[in-house]
Design a protein around this motif. Structure first.
Motif, PDB file in Angstrom:
ATOM      1  N   ASP A 196      38.788  40.780  40.098  1.00 46.54           N
ATOM      2  CA  ASP A 196      38.151  40.833  40.161  1.00 46.54           C
ATOM      3  C   ASP A 196      37.888  42.887  40.504  1.00 46.54           C
ATOM      4  OD1 ASP A 196      34.632  41.232  39.145  1.00 46.54           O
ATOM      5  OD2 ASP A 196      34.369  39.766  40.473  1.00 46.54           O
ATOM      6  N   LEU A 197      37.395  43.337  38.785  1.00 47.03           N
ATOM      7  CA  LEU A 197      37.423  44.544  39.703  1.00 47.03           C
ATOM      8  C   LEU A 197      35.278  44.867  39.448  1.00 47.03           C
ATOM      9  CD1 LEU A 197      40.240  46.176  37.230  1.00 47.03           C
ATOM     10  CD2 LEU A 197      40.071  45.733  39.391  1.00 47.03           C
ATOM     11  N   ARG A 198      34.664  44.890  40.009  1.00 44.26           N
ATOM     12  CA  ARG A 198      33.342  44.352  40.132  1.00 44.26           C
ATOM     13  C   ARG A 198      33.220  45.700  39.504  1.00 44.26           C
ATOM     14  NH1 ARG A 198      31.363  39.760  43.323  1.00 44.26           N
ATOM     15  NH2 ARG A 198      32.585  38.887  41.884  1.00 44.26           N
ATOM     16  N   ASP A 199      33.494  46.734  39.553  1.00 40.65           N
ATOM     17  CA  ASP A 199      32.452  48.069  39.445  1.00 40.65           C
ATOM     18  C   ASP A 199      33.135  48.657  38.120  1.00 40.65           C
ATOM     19  OD1 ASP A 199      34.609  48.440  40.307  1.00 40.65           O
ATOM     20  OD2 ASP A 199      34.086  50.544  41.668  1.00 40.65           O
ATOM     21  N   LEU A 200      33.723  47.552  37.160  1.00 40.60           N
ATOM     22  CA  LEU A 200      34.252  48.329  35.594  1.00 40.60           C
ATOM     23  C   LEU A 200      34.119  47.436  34.925  1.00 40.60           C
ATOM     24  CD1 LEU A 200      36.041  49.942  34.102  1.00 40.60           C
ATOM     25  CD2 LEU A 200      38.011  48.099  33.906  1.00 40.60           C
ATOM     26  N   SER A 201      32.517  48.475  34.363  1.00 46.15           N
ATOM     27  CA  SER A 201      31.747  46.802  33.480  1.00 46.15           C
ATOM     28  C   SER A 201      33.012  46.559  32.276  1.00 46.15           C
ATOM     29  CB  SER A 201      31.091  47.943  33.000  1.00 46.15           C
ATOM     30  OG  SER A 201      29.744  48.443  33.035  1.00 46.15           O
ATOM     31  N   PHE A 202      32.520  44.949  32.444  1.00 45.68           N
ATOM     32  CA  PHE A 202      33.562  43.815  30.903  1.00 45.68           C
ATOM     33  C   PHE A 202      32.241  44.369  30.033  1.00 45.68           C
ATOM     34  CE2 PHE A 202      33.444  40.318  28.324  1.00 45.68           C
ATOM     35  CZ  PHE A 202      35.026  40.340  28.184  1.00 45.68           C
ATOM     36  N   ASN A 203      33.688  44.944  28.346  1.00 48.07           N
ATOM     37  CA  ASN A 203      32.970  45.723  27.567  1.00 48.07           C
ATOM     38  C   ASN A 203      33.461  44.610  26.434  1.00 48.07           C
ATOM     39  OD1 ASN A 203      31.487  46.752  25.836  1.00 48.07           O
ATOM     40  ND2 ASN A 203      32.293  48.473  26.482  1.00 48.07           N
ATOM     41  N   PRO A 204      33.071  44.081  26.258  1.00 47.64           N
ATOM     42  CA  PRO A 204      34.163  43.007  24.950  1.00 47.64           C
ATOM     43  C   PRO A 204      34.341  43.596  23.671  1.00 47.64           C
ATOM     44  CG  PRO A 204      31.981  41.456  25.657  1.00 47.64           C
ATOM     45  CD  PRO A 204      31.658  43.096  25.648  1.00 47.64           C
ATOM     46  N   ASN A 205      36.044  43.552  23.874  1.00 48.05           N
ATOM     47  CA  ASN A 205      36.325  43.982  22.841  1.00 48.05           C
ATOM     48  C   ASN A 205      36.450  46.021  22.066  1.00 48.05           C
ATOM     49  OD1 ASN A 205      36.339  41.692  21.189  1.00 48.05           O
ATOM     50  ND2 ASN A 205      34.135  42.354  20.640  1.00 48.05           N
ATOM     51  N   ASN A 206      36.421  46.302  23.868  1.00 49.04           N
ATOM     52  CA  ASN A 206      36.197  47.935  24.154  1.00 49.04           C
ATOM     53  C   ASN A 206      36.827  47.434  25.456  1.00 49.04           C
ATOM     54  OD1 ASN A 206      35.289  49.400  22.234  1.00 49.04           O
ATOM     55  ND2 ASN A 206      33.507  47.474  22.857  1.00 49.04           N
ATOM     56  N   MET A 207      37.824  46.643  25.981  1.00 50.65           N
ATOM     57  CA  MET A 207      39.105  46.874  27.253  1.00 50.65           C
ATOM     58  C   MET A 207      40.529  47.234  27.026  1.00 50.65           C
ATOM     59  SD  MET A 207      36.167  46.139  29.418  1.00 50.65           S
ATOM     60  CE  MET A 207      36.824  46.497  31.189  1.00 50.65           C
ATOM     61  N   SER A 208      40.637  48.208  27.487  1.00 44.63           N
ATOM     62  CA  SER A 208      42.335  48.064  27.817  1.00 44.63           C
ATOM     63  C   SER A 208      43.360  47.840  28.550  1.00 44.63           C
ATOM     64  CB  SER A 208      42.764  49.068  26.189  1.00 44.63           C
ATOM     65  OG  SER A 208      42.713  50.447  27.110  1.00 44.63           O
ATOM     66  N   THR A 209      44.700  48.110  28.063  1.00 47.82           N
ATOM     67  CA  THR A 209      45.374  48.341  29.527  1.00 47.82           C
ATOM     68  C   THR A 209      46.395  49.568  29.458  1.00 47.82           C
ATOM     69  OG1 THR A 209      46.835  46.856  29.716  1.00 47.82           O
ATOM     70  CG2 THR A 209      44.970  46.513  30.788  1.00 47.82           C
ATOM     71  N   THR A 210      46.709  50.091  30.063  1.00 47.54           N
ATOM     72  CA  THR A 210      48.613  50.239  30.344  1.00 47.54           C
ATOM     73  C   THR A 210      48.697  50.489  31.745  1.00 47.54           C
ATOM     74  OG1 THR A 210      48.116  52.773  31.362  1.00 47.54           O
ATOM     75  CG2 THR A 210      47.543  52.974  28.674  1.00 47.54           C
ATOM     76  N   VAL A 211      50.568  50.588  30.897  1.00 46.58           N
ATOM     77  CA  VAL A 211      50.771  50.728  32.828  1.00 46.58           C
ATOM     78  C   VAL A 211      52.222  51.438  32.726  1.00 46.58           C
ATOM     79  CG1 VAL A 211      52.886  48.567  31.828  1.00 46.58           C
ATOM     80  CG2 VAL A 211      52.848  48.677  33.522  1.00 46.58           C
ATOM     81  N   SER A 212      52.534  52.457  33.833  1.00 43.09           N
ATOM     82  CA  SER A 212      53.726  52.648  34.530  1.00 43.09           C
ATOM     83  C   SER A 212      54.432  52.438  34.793  1.00 43.09           C
ATOM     84  CB  SER A 212      53.499  54.492  34.421  1.00 43.09           C
ATOM     85  OG  SER A 212      52.907  54.441  35.783  1.00 43.09           O
ATOM     86  N   TYR A 213      55.646  52.673  35.206  1.00 35.78           N
ATOM     87  CA  TYR A 213      56.695  51.248  36.540  1.00 35.78           C
ATOM     88  C   TYR A 213      57.672  52.178  36.840  1.00 35.78           C
ATOM     89  CZ  TYR A 213      60.087  48.367  38.201  1.00 35.78           C
ATOM     90  OH  TYR A 213      61.017  47.055  38.992  1.00 35.78           O
ATOM     91  N   SER A 214      58.043  52.745  38.395  1.00 37.36           N
ATOM     92  CA  SER A 214      58.563  52.727  38.771  1.00 37.36           C
ATOM     93  C   SER A 214      59.277  52.794  40.784  1.00 37.36           C
ATOM     94  CB  SER A 214      57.834  54.205  39.150  1.00 37.36           C
ATOM     95  OG  SER A 214      59.177  55.412  40.003  1.00 37.36           O
ATOM     96  N   SER A 215      59.997  52.847  41.058  1.00 34.10           N
ATOM     97  CA  SER A 215      60.685  52.367  42.292  1.00 34.10           C
ATOM     98  C   SER A 215      60.036  51.076  42.182  1.00 34.10           C
ATOM     99  CB  SER A 215      60.821  53.196  43.285  1.00 34.10           C
ATOM    100  OG  SER A 215      60.802  54.565  43.281  1.00 34.10           O
TER     101      SER A 215
END
Length: 268
Positions: A121-140
């Protein structure tokens, strides 16, 4: 052991768990065990059972183990040298100030991915329907996942480090009931259908666990064929879309030499 709704009044003080030591926080439902304010210096292992609130900052090099069906709410910051294990099948971590969370999150062991029922639960990141996304980077063997809210005034994001490779996983956003963003892993793409081959019907499923053309297909034989060893299964299928009388081939898969060769949407 702190349990059954107990509270440690720790304003300005420090609760320390020494290396090799443990602290078990247990509570009845709706009556959380609480460490109220101050600093938690975790150099051992903190075990979270049921509902637990830690309102202070967490430092140290220790571990926090959240059991199955347990919920931990952290009201302060967490140092990058702390590791949080979501050790159950339905563990939940609530971060009141997720932008101050620098710790490492993992499943039941380092490198193990979260289950589909684990939630953050990311309580301080507002939930904005249809306007949420993610990116990911990977190392070690660490994935840095950025959870993003897109707004007219600019993007707002939270970065969370997770042990293991999350480059081929998706995330599902929902409202946590307080206006924040509840995130959990998305199930992999799955489809199923029944095809007719020589007047026999075969059911099959396909699961896509990674990008590209890597699908896992399973086919079930008919009732008649199931009684004969070596019979049944399919070697090729095609997926069509029919709309307004027009039929379009969307993709196909052919099995030969122990390998599936795919085309169309299966290869995207």
């Amino acid at each position: 052991l702190i349990d059954q709704g107990s509270t440690i009044a720790n304003s300005g003080g420090t609760v320390q768990v020494d290396a090799g030591g443990t602290l078990t926080l247990n509570s009845a439902s709706l009556s959380p065990a609480i460490i109220n304010g101050g600093t938690v210096a975790d150099y051992g292992t903190i075990y979270v059972i049921n509902t637990v609130d830690i309102f202070g900052n967490i430092i140290g090099t220790g571990a926090i183990n959240i059991a199955d069906l347990a919920e931990l709410e952290i009201g302060g910051s967490v140092a990058s040298t702390n590791t949080v294990f979501l050790a159950g099948n339905q563990s939940e971590l609530i971060l009141d100030h997720s932008m101050q969370f620098s710790g490492l999150i993992t499943g039941s062991s380092l490198g193990t991915l979260l289950t589909l029922d684990d939630r953050i639960d990311l309580r301080d990141l507002s939930f904005n329907p249809n306007n949420m996304s993610t990116t990911v980077s990977y190392s070690s063997n660490v994935s840095t996942v950025t959870f993003i809210e897109h707004t007219l005034s600019g993007d707002v994001s939270v970065q969370i480090r997770l042990s293991g490779d999350y480059t081929n996983t998706g995330w599902e956003f929902s409202n946590d009931g307080f206006g924040g963003s509840l995130v959990q892993l998305d199930p992999p793409p799955v489809f199923s259908d029944i095809i007719n081959v020589n007047n026999h019907q075969y059911a099959f499923t396909g699961v896509k666990n990674s990008p590209g053309n890597q699908w896992t297909f399973q086919a079930a034989v008919t009732d008649d064929d199931a009684n004969v060893i070596g019979q049944g299964g399919i070697a090729k299928f095609e997926l069509y879309d029919t709309h307004n009388g027009a039929t379009t081939l969307l993709g196909s898969a052919t099995f030969a030499g122990g390998v599936w060769t795919v085309s169309g949407i299966f290869a995207s």
